[in-house]
Design a protein around this motif. Sequence first.
Motif, mmCIF file in Angstrom:
data_model
loop_
_atom_site.group_PDB
_atom_site.id
_atom_site.type_symbol
_atom_site.label_atom_id
_atom_site.label_comp_id
_atom_site.label_asym_id
_atom_site.label_seq_id
_atom_site.Cartn_x
_atom_site.Cartn_y
_atom_site.Cartn_z
ATOM 1 N N MET A 1 5.618 27.931 37.592
ATOM 2 C CA MET A 1 6.673 27.271 38.327
ATOM 3 C C MET A 1 7.901 28.147 38.531
ATOM 4 O O MET A 1 8.707 27.878 39.379
ATOM 5 N N ILE A 2 8.032 29.186 37.719
ATOM 6 C CA ILE A 2 9.180 30.096 37.816
ATOM 7 C C ILE A 2 8.636 31.493 38.123
ATOM 8 O O ILE A 2 7.609 31.891 37.570
ATOM 9 N N PRO A 3 9.308 32.258 38.978
ATOM 10 C CA PRO A 3 8.861 33.642 39.208
ATOM 11 C C PRO A 3 8.783 34.390 37.871
ATOM 12 O O PRO A 3 9.650 34.226 37.020
ATOM 13 N N ASP A 4 7.733 35.185 37.714
ATOM 14 C CA ASP A 4 7.613 35.924 36.455
ATOM 15 C C ASP A 4 8.567 37.118 36.447
ATOM 16 O O ASP A 4 9.135 37.497 37.469
ATOM 17 N N ARG A 5 8.742 37.686 35.273
ATOM 18 C CA ARG A 5 9.723 38.765 35.105
ATOM 19 C C ARG A 5 9.421 39.978 35.971
ATOM 20 O O ARG A 5 10.332 40.620 36.467
ATOM 21 N N LYS A 6 8.156 40.277 36.167
ATOM 22 C CA LYS A 6 7.817 41.432 37.011
ATOM 23 C C LYS A 6 8.296 41.195 38.445
ATOM 24 O O LYS A 6 8.854 42.086 39.075
ATOM 25 N N ASN A 7 8.098 39.982 38.953
ATOM 26 C CA ASN A 7 8.568 39.667 40.311
ATOM 27 C C ASN A 7 10.086 39.753 40.411
ATOM 28 O O ASN A 7 10.624 40.234 41.408
ATOM 29 N N ILE A 8 10.783 39.271 39.373
ATOM 30 C CA ILE A 8 12.246 39.330 39.365
ATOM 31 C C ILE A 8 12.704 40.786 39.367
ATOM 32 O O ILE A 8 13.556 41.193 40.155
ATOM 33 N N LYS A 9 12.122 41.580 38.475
ATOM 34 C CA LYS A 9 12.467 43.005 38.366
ATOM 35 C C LYS A 9 12.201 43.713 39.696
ATOM 36 O O LYS A 9 13.056 44.439 40.204
ATOM 37 N N ASP A 10 11.015 43.498 40.251
ATOM 38 C CA ASP A 10 10.643 44.158 41.505
ATOM 39 C C ASP A 10 11.582 43.759 42.640
ATOM 40 O O ASP A 10 11.971 44.599 43.463
ATOM 41 N N LEU A 11 11.957 42.495 42.702
ATOM 42 C CA LEU A 11 12.862 42.031 43.750
ATOM 43 C C LEU A 11 14.209 42.737 43.645
ATOM 44 O O LEU A 11 14.712 43.278 44.638
ATOM 45 N N PHE A 12 14.793 42.753 42.447
ATOM 46 C CA PHE A 12 16.102 43.389 42.280
ATOM 47 C C PHE A 12 16.020 44.895 42.518
ATOM 48 O O PHE A 12 16.895 45.463 43.179
ATOM 49 N N LEU A 150 20.759 36.083 34.322
ATOM 50 C CA LEU A 150 20.172 35.340 35.421
ATOM 51 C C LEU A 150 19.351 34.206 34.838
ATOM 52 O O LEU A 150 18.529 34.428 33.944
ATOM 53 N N SER A 151 19.573 32.996 35.326
ATOM 54 C CA SER A 151 18.771 31.836 34.952
ATOM 55 C C SER A 151 18.136 31.276 36.213
ATOM 56 O O SER A 151 18.836 31.030 37.204
ATOM 57 N N LEU A 152 16.825 31.108 36.174
ATOM 58 C CA LEU A 152 16.075 30.514 37.273
ATOM 59 C C LEU A 152 15.482 29.208 36.755
ATOM 60 O O LEU A 152 14.789 29.209 35.736
#
Length: 156
Positions: A1-12, A150-152
């Motif tokens: 339900m929440i983007p995983d950490r790899k997706n967050i890291k890659d996005l930033f 960051l809180s998602l």
Amino acid sequence: MIPDRKNIKDLFEGLLGRDVEITEGKPVDIGIPKPVIASYADDGQRLRAVAVLSFGLAARAGAAIALVPKGAADAAEEDRLMPDNLFENASEICNVLAAPFGDALGEHLRLVGTYAPTDPVPAHVLTIAAQLAAREDVELEIAGYGTGGLSLIAAV
């Protein structure tokens, strides 16, 4: 339900063009200095998710994306005043976060609103931001700019 950490890291990293380290964090405080808060809705206009960027992360990421010197982000945090340009840049990052949020939830999401530290935030958005379930809290360290939280949170 929440983007995983790899997706967050890659996005930033993709948006900022800088290395970003991601580690376990704690819920971003909605006190002083106030954070930047973004809300996301599905195609039926239902509020589905909220992102909370600490004041420091919003200022640092907002500076990094536009190659504004780190000192501008540091000054903003010290003065507890978010310049319009840094807020607009942080808002654009929040807009791009809609895609990984939607992917994680399995539906199309769009950014409904981004609230600056000086803006009033609707109570229903704050309620989701404060919930303890369905959330990911991380610290992001942006190379050359520093760290912020960051809180998602997915609406449950």
